[in-house]
Scaffold this motif. Structure first.
Motif, PDB file in Angstrom:
ATOM      1  N   ARG A  12       0.894  -1.052  -0.005  1.00 37.39           N
ATOM      2  CA  ARG A  12       0.059  -0.015   0.279  1.00 37.39           C
ATOM      3  C   ARG A  12       0.959   1.329   0.022  1.00 37.39           C
ATOM      4  O   ARG A  12       0.736   2.220  -0.572  1.00 37.39           O
ATOM      5  CB  ARG A  12      -0.930   0.052   1.353  1.00 37.39           C
ATOM      6  N   ASP A  13       2.036   1.086   0.790  1.00 40.94           N
ATOM      7  CA  ASP A  13       2.858   2.429   0.797  1.00 40.94           C
ATOM      8  C   ASP A  13       3.665   2.678  -0.602  1.00 40.94           C
ATOM      9  O   ASP A  13       3.951   3.750  -1.019  1.00 40.94           O
ATOM     10  CB  ASP A  13       3.733   2.146   1.856  1.00 40.94           C
ATOM     11  N   LEU A  14       3.723   1.583  -1.166  1.00 44.30           N
ATOM     12  CA  LEU A  14       4.514   1.864  -2.595  1.00 44.30           C
ATOM     13  C   LEU A  14       3.346   1.980  -3.817  1.00 44.30           C
ATOM     14  O   LEU A  14       3.966   2.361  -4.902  1.00 44.30           O
ATOM     15  CB  LEU A  14       5.040   0.604  -2.761  1.00 44.30           C
ATOM     16  N   GLY A  15       2.052   1.959  -3.342  1.00 46.89           N
ATOM     17  CA  GLY A  15       1.156   2.394  -4.139  1.00 46.89           C
ATOM     18  C   GLY A  15       0.789   1.279  -5.389  1.00 46.89           C
ATOM     19  O   GLY A  15       0.636   1.592  -6.376  1.00 46.89           O
ATOM     20  N   LEU A  16       1.234   0.010  -5.129  1.00 45.35           N
ATOM     21  CA  LEU A  16       0.981  -1.178  -5.785  1.00 45.35           C
ATOM     22  C   LEU A  16      -0.276  -1.760  -5.741  1.00 45.35           C
ATOM     23  O   LEU A  16      -0.511  -2.836  -6.242  1.00 45.35           O
ATOM     24  CB  LEU A  16       2.260  -2.085  -5.542  1.00 45.35           C
ATOM     25  N   GLY A  17      -1.053  -1.211  -4.869  1.00 45.08           N
ATOM     26  CA  GLY A  17      -2.687  -2.081  -4.684  1.00 45.08           C
ATOM     27  C   GLY A  17      -2.956  -1.829  -3.207  1.00 45.08           C
ATOM     28  O   GLY A  17      -2.289  -1.018  -2.162  1.00 45.08           O
ATOM     29  N   ASP A  18      -3.886  -2.696  -3.042  1.00 42.00           N
ATOM     30  CA  ASP A  18      -4.318  -2.633  -1.699  1.00 42.00           C
ATOM     31  C   ASP A  18      -4.045  -3.933  -0.975  1.00 42.00           C
ATOM     32  O   ASP A  18      -4.644  -4.259   0.245  1.00 42.00           O
ATOM     33  CB  ASP A  18      -6.071  -2.620  -1.625  1.00 42.00           C
ATOM     34  N   GLY A  19      -3.199  -4.622  -1.727  1.00 43.15           N
ATOM     35  CA  GLY A  19      -2.570  -5.993  -0.971  1.00 43.15           C
ATOM     36  C   GLY A  19      -3.744  -7.048  -0.971  1.00 43.15           C
ATOM     37  O   GLY A  19      -4.697  -6.705  -1.783  1.00 43.15           O
ATOM     38  N   ARG A  20      -3.564  -8.149  -0.502  1.00 35.59           N
ATOM     39  CA  ARG A  20      -4.592  -9.455  -0.608  1.00 35.59           C
ATOM     40  C   ARG A  20      -4.438 -10.190   0.447  1.00 35.59           C
ATOM     41  O   ARG A  20      -3.401 -10.341   1.313  1.00 35.59           O
ATOM     42  CB  ARG A  20      -4.267 -10.156  -2.004  1.00 35.59           C
ATOM     43  N   ASP A  21      -5.063 -11.079   0.611  1.00 33.16           N
ATOM     44  CA  ASP A  21      -5.142 -12.215   1.677  1.00 33.16           C
ATOM     45  C   ASP A  21      -4.297 -13.448   1.043  1.00 33.16           C
ATOM     46  O   ASP A  21      -4.796 -14.373   0.437  1.00 33.16           O
ATOM     47  CB  ASP A  21      -6.786 -12.668   2.079  1.00 33.16           C
ATOM     48  N   TRP A  22      -3.278 -13.289   1.351  1.00 30.44           N
ATOM     49  CA  TRP A  22      -2.189 -14.323   0.840  1.00 30.44           C
ATOM     50  C   TRP A  22      -2.215 -15.679   1.190  1.00 30.44           C
ATOM     51  O   TRP A  22      -2.368 -16.577   0.211  1.00 30.44           O
ATOM     52  CB  TRP A  22      -0.664 -13.997   1.134  1.00 30.44           C
ATOM     53  N   LEU A  23      -2.626 -16.042   2.284  1.00 31.01           N
ATOM     54  CA  LEU A  23      -2.784 -17.330   2.834  1.00 31.01           C
ATOM     55  C   LEU A  23      -4.140 -17.892   2.785  1.00 31.01           C
ATOM     56  O   LEU A  23      -4.315 -19.073   2.814  1.00 31.01           O
ATOM     57  CB  LEU A  23      -2.632 -17.362   4.416  1.00 31.01           C
ATOM     58  N   SER A  24      -5.053 -17.239   2.185  1.00 30.32           N
ATOM     59  CA  SER A  24      -6.304 -17.633   1.998  1.00 30.32           C
ATOM     60  C   SER A  24      -6.823 -17.883   0.603  1.00 30.32           C
ATOM     61  O   SER A  24      -7.934 -18.127   0.337  1.00 30.32           O
ATOM     62  CB  SER A  24      -7.647 -16.760   2.807  1.00 30.32           C
ATOM     63  N   GLY A  25      -6.051 -17.080  -0.240  1.00 26.65           N
ATOM     64  CA  GLY A  25      -6.430 -17.190  -1.726  1.00 26.65           C
ATOM     65  C   GLY A  25      -6.072 -18.591  -2.232  1.00 26.65           C
ATOM     66  O   GLY A  25      -4.908 -19.285  -2.036  1.00 26.65           O
ATOM     67  N   LEU A  26      -6.880 -18.931  -3.317  1.00 28.51           N
ATOM     68  CA  LEU A  26      -6.684 -20.416  -3.713  1.00 28.51           C
ATOM     69  C   LEU A  26      -5.551 -20.177  -4.629  1.00 28.51           C
ATOM     70  O   LEU A  26      -4.658 -21.459  -4.793  1.00 28.51           O
ATOM     71  CB  LEU A  26      -8.017 -20.732  -4.577  1.00 28.51           C
ATOM     72  N   ALA A  27      -5.120 -19.278  -5.244  1.00 26.89           N
ATOM     73  CA  ALA A  27      -4.127 -19.263  -6.304  1.00 26.89           C
ATOM     74  C   ALA A  27      -2.638 -18.948  -5.391  1.00 26.89           C
ATOM     75  O   ALA A  27      -1.569 -19.073  -6.085  1.00 26.89           O
ATOM     76  CB  ALA A  27      -4.290 -18.071  -7.149  1.00 26.89           C
ATOM     77  N   THR A  28      -2.827 -18.243  -4.259  1.00 27.64           N
ATOM     78  CA  THR A  28      -1.624 -17.768  -3.749  1.00 27.64           C
ATOM     79  C   THR A  28      -1.140 -18.397  -2.384  1.00 27.64           C
ATOM     80  O   THR A  28      -0.020 -18.330  -1.935  1.00 27.64           O
ATOM     81  CB  THR A  28      -1.782 -16.257  -3.265  1.00 27.64           C
TER      82      THR A  28
END
Length: 323
Positions: A169-185
């Motif tokens: 978020r600080d780098l302005g690359l997006g809002d982030g994501r739920d890394w451990l709960s995403g099916l792809a991540t």
């Protein structure tokens, strides 16, 4: 006294002292040799008994349990059902999915782990300032329990206040994501943690191998005009190869049998995307009470690991004969 007489007497003395040349020196050895053998067994017993009680005994019990219908909460006695658990296991798509995930996890952790550890070991082998401090910091993840590592990385991956999403978020690359709960991540994210947690012991093993390589060989290659890559390929890697093969095989086995780290991070979720074979067997045994079926899973995993070890040992022996 002539020199010939002296030689004859020396030959007789050596014949008396040679194996089988004196009394009790037959092919089977004398009473003293047998006493030494019995003494050696007594010295080995303190280390052998815990292995038999804590490793071999439970392994044999688990193999026997795999051929029964043992379940938790049953009032009827456990019965011998032969290979029925293994037949059911052949058609259990969930188990084979977990087996595929386990192989992806083991390879995905072992390969980057080795490459990064090799680069770090080469760096730590150089004559750098504060090298002792860098070596000490490099083994910190090794000193941390897997449960602590899992909790720490759960905080890093936290979707709301984790340092990773905050940085994004600080780098302005997006809002982030739920890394451990995403099916792809989920699986790639857990693999990153596995690489970080297991890299120190690989680094230490490779660093020990590098330090055993004679510096004279590097100096001679440098004097012949060999560059850094050529010195690594012709001097460093041949000396490091036995250590590299051994630690890679051990890492693959350890990673395939991983439990605590993945259990703390994801508990096998989401949707079974990180359910390793050990996690699947644990759930069958302690969540659903299917002890016999879980033991059959354990037998399959032991068989797979045994095959991997056999292939590794045969390769090592053939490599030694070729050398």
């Amino acid at each position: 006294m002539t020199s010939a007489t002296v030689r004859k007497r020396s030959v007789k003395r050596s014949a008396r002292g040679a194996p089988g040349g004196g009394r009790g020196g037959g092919r089977g050895g004398g009473p003293r040799d047998r006493l030494v053998d019995h003494g050696a067994w007594f010295l080995v017993l303190p280390a052998l008994i815990p292995i038999l009680v804590l490793s071999v005994g439970p392994l044999l019990y688990g193999i026997a349990l795999a051929f029964t219908d043992s379940q938790s909460g049953r009032t009827e006695p456990t019965q011998w059902i032969g290979t029925l658990n293994f037949q059911d296991l052949l058609h259990d798509t969930l188990f084979w999915d977990s087996f595929r995930i386990g192989l992806l996890w083991a390879v995905g952790v072992t390969v980057p782990q080795f490459l990064l550890a090799l680069g770090l070991a080469l760096l730590l082998n150089e004559n750098l300032r504060f090298r002792w401090l860098a070596r000490s910091l490099a083994i910190i993840p090794w000193a941390m329990p897997e449960v602590v590592v899992g909790i720490m990385w759960r905080l890093v991956y936290n979707p709301d206040a984790g340092i990773l999403n905050e940085t994004i978020r600080d780098l302005g690359l997006g809002d982030g994501r739920d890394w451990l709960s995403g099916l792809a991540t989920a699986l790639p994210t857990v693999i990153v943690v596995g690489v970080w947690a297991g890299m120190p012991q690989t680094t230490v093993a490779l660093l020990a191998g590098l330090q055993n390589t004679p510096r004279e060989l590097h100096e001679a290659a440098a004097m012949d005009g060999a560059g850094a890559w050529r010195r690594f390929r012709t001097v460093t890697w041949p000396a490091l190869k036995p250590v590299a093969l051994a630690i890679t095989a051990l890492n693959f086995i350890w990673n395939f049998n991983s439990f605590a780290l993945v259990y703390v991070l994801t508990s096998g979720g989401p949707g079974g995307r990180t359910r390793l074979p050990m996690l699947f067997a644990y759930e069958e045994a302690f969540r659903y009470g299917q002890f016999g079926y879980a033991a059959a899973m354990g037998c399959v995993m032991v068989a797979v690991i045994s095959v991997i070890l056999a292939v590794h040992l045969v390769g090592r022996l053939r490599g030694g004969e070729d050398a």
